[in-house]
Design an enzyme around this catalytic site. Structure first.
Site, PDB file in Angstrom:
ATOM      1  N   ASP A  76       1.260  -1.101  -0.207  1.00 18.05           N
ATOM      2  CA  ASP A  76      -0.161  -0.184   0.338  1.00 18.05           C
ATOM      3  C   ASP A  76       0.665   1.437  -0.041  1.00 18.05           C
ATOM      4  O   ASP A  76       1.775   1.402   0.550  1.00 18.05           O
ATOM      5  CB  ASP A  76      -0.875  -0.299   1.504  1.00 18.05           C
ATOM      6  CG  ASP A  76      -1.994  -1.279   0.814  1.00 18.05           C
ATOM      7  OD1 ASP A  76      -2.138  -1.703  -0.204  1.00 18.05           O
ATOM      8  OD2 ASP A  76      -2.881  -1.180   2.373  1.00 18.05           O
ATOM      9  N   HIS A 127      -6.230   1.829  -4.135  1.00 21.46           N
ATOM     10  CA  HIS A 127      -6.084   2.356  -2.498  1.00 21.46           C
ATOM     11  C   HIS A 127      -7.457   3.559  -2.760  1.00 21.46           C
ATOM     12  O   HIS A 127      -7.141   3.909  -1.663  1.00 21.46           O
ATOM     13  CB  HIS A 127      -5.314   2.388  -2.617  1.00 21.46           C
ATOM     14  CG  HIS A 127      -4.887   2.672  -0.849  1.00 21.46           C
ATOM     15  ND1 HIS A 127      -5.438   1.012  -0.201  1.00 21.46           N
ATOM     16  CD2 HIS A 127      -4.167   2.533   0.529  1.00 21.46           C
ATOM     17  CE1 HIS A 127      -5.560   0.938   1.127  1.00 21.46           C
ATOM     18  NE2 HIS A 127      -4.232   2.488   1.205  1.00 21.46           N
ATOM     19  N   HIS A 131      -7.854   8.312  -0.127  1.00 13.40           N
ATOM     20  CA  HIS A 131      -7.704   7.924   0.990  1.00 13.40           C
ATOM     21  C   HIS A 131      -8.707   8.403   1.791  1.00 13.40           C
ATOM     22  O   HIS A 131      -8.203   8.687   3.595  1.00 13.40           O
ATOM     23  CB  HIS A 131      -6.388   7.808   1.182  1.00 13.40           C
ATOM     24  CG  HIS A 131      -5.973   7.490   2.366  1.00 13.40           C
ATOM     25  ND1 HIS A 131      -5.767   7.374   3.488  1.00 13.40           N
ATOM     26  CD2 HIS A 131      -5.190   5.231   1.709  1.00 13.40           C
ATOM     27  CE1 HIS A 131      -5.691   6.155   4.045  1.00 13.40           C
ATOM     28  NE2 HIS A 131      -4.577   5.267   3.515  1.00 13.40           N
ATOM     29  N   HIS A 225       4.057  -1.759   3.697  1.00 17.83           N
ATOM     30  CA  HIS A 225       3.681  -0.278   3.133  1.00 17.83           C
ATOM     31  C   HIS A 225       5.448  -0.330   2.654  1.00 17.83           C
ATOM     32  O   HIS A 225       6.614  -1.275   3.316  1.00 17.83           O
ATOM     33  CB  HIS A 225       3.251   0.275   4.190  1.00 17.83           C
ATOM     34  CG  HIS A 225       1.975   0.463   5.100  1.00 17.83           C
ATOM     35  ND1 HIS A 225       1.263  -0.573   5.307  1.00 17.83           N
ATOM     36  CD2 HIS A 225       0.636   1.094   4.236  1.00 17.83           C
ATOM     37  CE1 HIS A 225       0.240  -0.990   5.332  1.00 17.83           C
ATOM     38  NE2 HIS A 225      -0.403   0.547   4.910  1.00 17.83           N
TER      39      HIS A 225
END
Length: 267
Positions: A76, A127, A131, A225
């Protein structure tokens, strides 16, 4: 290395569209935060009967077969902090496919890295553009988050659209999964994760390596991440040692084909 984008459209064709006759929850606006007890001893985690039913209804996936030593790497990326290049170098050297779930900010601020991901055969996941908490949005706002991201991705890279989505912070509900299905998105969650998103609080290579190896299980969908050095430093040894333990690394297209009981043409 596996090319995902053309085949991702094929995978999207097998998304399970939302049903109207079955809903284990009283309100599709109810909010859920993805999480469960971590895997140990090679045993896959289980989200529980209710969440499993919800995900299955919409073809959402968080792990693969429990009897096959396969792992799926996903990252991500909300912003770039200088470590993604090293991760891409490792993936290239180890010939390991991955999917990067990106935000609109990342597309704009790290375009050369996004183009490299695509050129080297990795998948790009959605994603969201900004956000937000997607579960709190209206259907129109959900669509705008995904399509605004896809439009920018197409503008910057030529990739027409994404087919795999992941909600920010793992916050979701039945409505989000259903709307995603209607628009051609399949949600991909994860079965391996740890706290690795604090860029100003690195915990070291061993912290990341030990978490990855301790939680590794057949069918693992691994979330990492890229904002701290920990994962970049641990990734080479993790991939090598996982392979020594009998694991192979495959793409999300393979995971979807497996879920749909289709003998993947990619192998």
């Amino acid at each position: 290395m596996i090319k995902q984008h053309g085949l991702g459209i094929l995978a999207a064709a097998f998304i399970l569209v939302a049903g109207v006759l079955f809903n284990p929850f009283t309100a599709d606006a109810e909010e859920f935060h993805w999480g469960f007890k971590k895997a140990t001893g090679g045993t896959p985690p289980d989200a529980g009967a209710s969440l499993n039913a919800m995900l299955d209804k919409h073809g959402a996936i968080y792990k693969g077969k429990p009897d096959e030593k396969v792992a799926y790497l996903t990252f991500d990326n909300g912003y770039e902090n200088g470590f993604t290049e090293s991760i891409l170098d490792t993936l290239k050297k180890e010939d390991a496919p991955a999917t990067f779930f990106l935000t609109g900010h990342y597309l704009k601020s790290a375009t050369p890295l996004v183009k490299r991901m695509i050129a080297e055969g990795h998948g790009i996941g959605n994603h969201s553009y900004g956000h937000p908490n997607m579960a709190n949005l209206s259907e129109k706002q959900m669509e705008e988050e995904w399509t605004k991201f896809d439009d920018l991705l197409n503008e910057l890279t030529g990739v027409k659209r994404t087919v795999y989505a992941r909600p920010p912070a793992g916050v979701f509900n039945d409505k989000l999964l259903a709307v995603g299905n209607k628009l051609g998105y399949r949600h991909i969650f994860w079965s391996v994760a740890f706290i690795d998103w604090h860029a100003d609080k690195p915990k070291g290579r061993d912290y990341a390596y030990n978490n990855l190896m301790d939680q590794l299980h057949p069918g693992a969908v691994i979330l990492m991440h890229t904002v701290a050095s920990d994962n970049a430093e641990a990734l080479p040894s993790f991939i090598q040692d996982a392979r020594k333990a009998g694991y192979t690394f495959r793409s999300l297209d393979d995971l979807v084909m497996e879920y749909e009981n289709i003998d993947s043409v990619l192998r």
